[in-house]
Design an enzyme around this catalytic site. Structure first.
Site, PDB file in Angstrom:
ATOM      1  CB  CYS A   1      79.167  31.422  16.258  1.00  0.00           C
ATOM      2  SG  CYS A   1      80.540  32.134  15.337  1.00  0.00           S
TER       3      CYS A   1
ATOM      4  CB  CYS B   1      81.919  32.585  22.381  1.00  0.00           C
ATOM      5  SG  CYS B   1      80.842  33.891  21.779  1.00  0.00           S
TER       6      CYS B   1
ATOM      7  CE1 TYR C   1      90.528  54.368  39.377  1.00  0.00           C
ATOM      8  CE2 TYR C   1      88.990  54.263  41.213  1.00  0.00           C
ATOM      9  CZ  TYR C   1      90.285  54.192  40.724  1.00  0.00           C
ATOM     10  OH  TYR C   1      91.326  53.940  41.589  1.00  0.00           O
TER      11      TYR C   1
ATOM     12  CB  CYS D   1      84.435  44.218  34.885  1.00  0.00           C
ATOM     13  SG  CYS D   1      86.085  44.945  34.822  1.00  0.00           S
TER      14      CYS D   1
END
Length: 459
Positions: free
Chosen positions: A67, A76, A322, A416
């Site tokens: 990119c 990123c 959740y 996460c």
């Protein structure tokens, strides 16, 4: 006048930025073990930012980024790092956060599940509107290390080309209008964010424009119609959904969101293939405009399959906390006796019920509300298995307390955020749970983020 210096980098921060040996400077776009020329930026909390100007001696692990926005874009952090080394780094993050638990419990540490193709994997991206003092307009992702400043997006290799086409189309539409970017401090301006989604294995594309709820900046009918036309011109997909979301803020009151369908279906449908009990099970999943869905469809299949295969599901009673759209719970129901889901977001609850009906799952039920409060109200007997997939903040004290009282034989904890996950599991270990398996999963190539599965058994 800006000051430039030369330094040698040593390690990485939690944001994926290289640190000098004294860990006082955080360099955007550098890798550990490099000699770099940087321009010193502002001081942020404990460290000062450094903007990469030249790599004087590159790391052997450095990779040519695809990119043109690297390293300016905040989307990123690792696109310039060869992918196998990204996976190694993320494995080390999990080992570091779980160091004490690994020493105490000696769990099976499984190899990280990486992406077969680490490009154009995301099914959702949110872009921000911004303006500078000169009135120049920007629509894209946040600039790395620049608070509140947005990079005008031309390309992005985390998503399909259609996402970039949408951003370019909306940018052109915005330039021709009199609309302003929203300014939070003054509650002025019209346009806040642009959310773009697509099904990778299912059906449909979706675009949602979020605007200010301040009536002084309400969009006119003609402006909404021209936005709709602009989006429709980006694709020939007949399953294109377009929404307007109004975000209303008021002092002393919770933020409110109101969705208005502008064109197309009210949802998109994704398809997942979950491996369980020696078979591959196909699930169709409804995704409404504000519902949570794993942003990497292909890796979500690996995540769910790997986690569920750890459990003794046959004839078990399972509690799915959740649960979101409840794909984990519905998958578990293929082998379990009964599965009960709990979810706060009412849009996700509607999606879960749709998913249950479409996938013909009979032994599943769902309750809407805060996990801690619902558990208190249900007063359930001890389930065999509890599945938890909480937000980044992890399980709060109330949820942890109820989980402890439920005393399931097995816990599957998907997170996460390995840091909060490890902290929660350390608390569960105090009441007799043993950490048996750790399984990292890379859902977010080229970013510092890592998903992790932890499997616990009651002593």
């Amino acid at each position: 006048m800006s000051k430039t210096i030369t330094l040698i980098t040593d390690s990485l921060s939690s944001k994926g930025r290289a640190l000098d040996r004294e860990k006082k400077i955080e360099v955007i776009g550098a890798l550990p073990g490099e000699e770099v020329l940087i321009e010193l930026g502002p001081r942020r909390k404990k460290r000062r930012l450094g903007y990469l100007r030249e790599v004087l001696k590159p790391s052997q692990e450095r990779f040519t980024a695809r990119c043109s926005h690297v390293p300016l874009c905040g989307g990123c952090a690792f696109q310039h790092w060869e992918y196998s080394f990204q996976l190694k780094h993320k494995t080390e993050i999990v080992k570091k956060e779980f160091h004490d638990l690994i020493e105490q419990h000696n769990p099976e540490m499984r190899p990280i599940l990486g992406c077969e193709d680490p490009w154009r994997y995301r099914n959702k991206m949110e872009f921000s509107f911004s303006e500078n003092r000169a009135g120049e307009k920007f629509l894209g992702l946040m600039l790395a290390g620049a608070r509140g400043k947005v990079l005008q997006l031309k390309e992005c290799y985390l998503v399909s080309e259609w996402f970039s086409n949408v951003v370019q189309g909306v940018s052109s539409w915005w330039e021709k209008s009199t609309l302003r970017a929203y300014h939070h401090n003054t509650d002025s301006g019209h346009l806040r964010t642009l959310t773009v989604r697509e099904a990778k294995q299912g059906k449909g594309k979706m675009v949602m424009l979020t605007v200010s709820g301040n009536p002084d900046f309400a969009l006119k009918k003609s402006q909404i119609e021209s936005f709709t036309k602009c989006i429709q011109e980006t694709t020939s997909d007949e399953h294109l959904s377009i929404f307007l979301q109004i975000q209303q803020i008021a002092k002393g009151r919770p933020t409110q969101f109101f969705e208005m369908p502008l064109a197309g279906p009210d949802h998109i449908t994704e398809r997942l293939h979950i491996d369980l009990g020696g078979k591959s099970h196909c699930f169709d999943c409804k995704i409404s405009p504000t519902s949570f869905f794993q942003p990497n469809t292909i890796q979500a299949q690996k995540l769910y399959s790997a986690g569920l295969q750890m459990l003794g599901l046959k004839n078990a009673t399972v509690l799915d906390l959740y649960c979101g759209g409840a794909i984990l719970g519905l998958s578990a129901a293929k082998l379990a006796k009964e599965v009960i889901g709990i979810e706060l977001n009412h849009h996700s609850v509607f999606d879960a019920k749709w998913n249950q009906e479409v996938n013909n799952v009979k032994n599943f039920s769902i309750h809407q509300g805060d996990v801690g409060e619902v558990l208190k109200q249900l007063d359930l007997e001890s389930p065999d298995i509890v599945i938890v997939d909480p937000p980044r903040a992890g399980l709060d004290e109330k949820a942890l307390s109820h989980l402890t009282k439920l005393a399931p034989k097995e816990i599957l904890y998907i997170s996460c955020n390995p840091k909060t996950q490890a902290a929660n599991i350390a608390e569960l270990a105090k009441v007799g749970y043993f950490l048996k398996i750790l399984q990292p999963v890379d859902q977010f190539p080229h970013t510092p983020h890592i998903e992790n599965i932890a499997y616990l058994q009651k002593a």
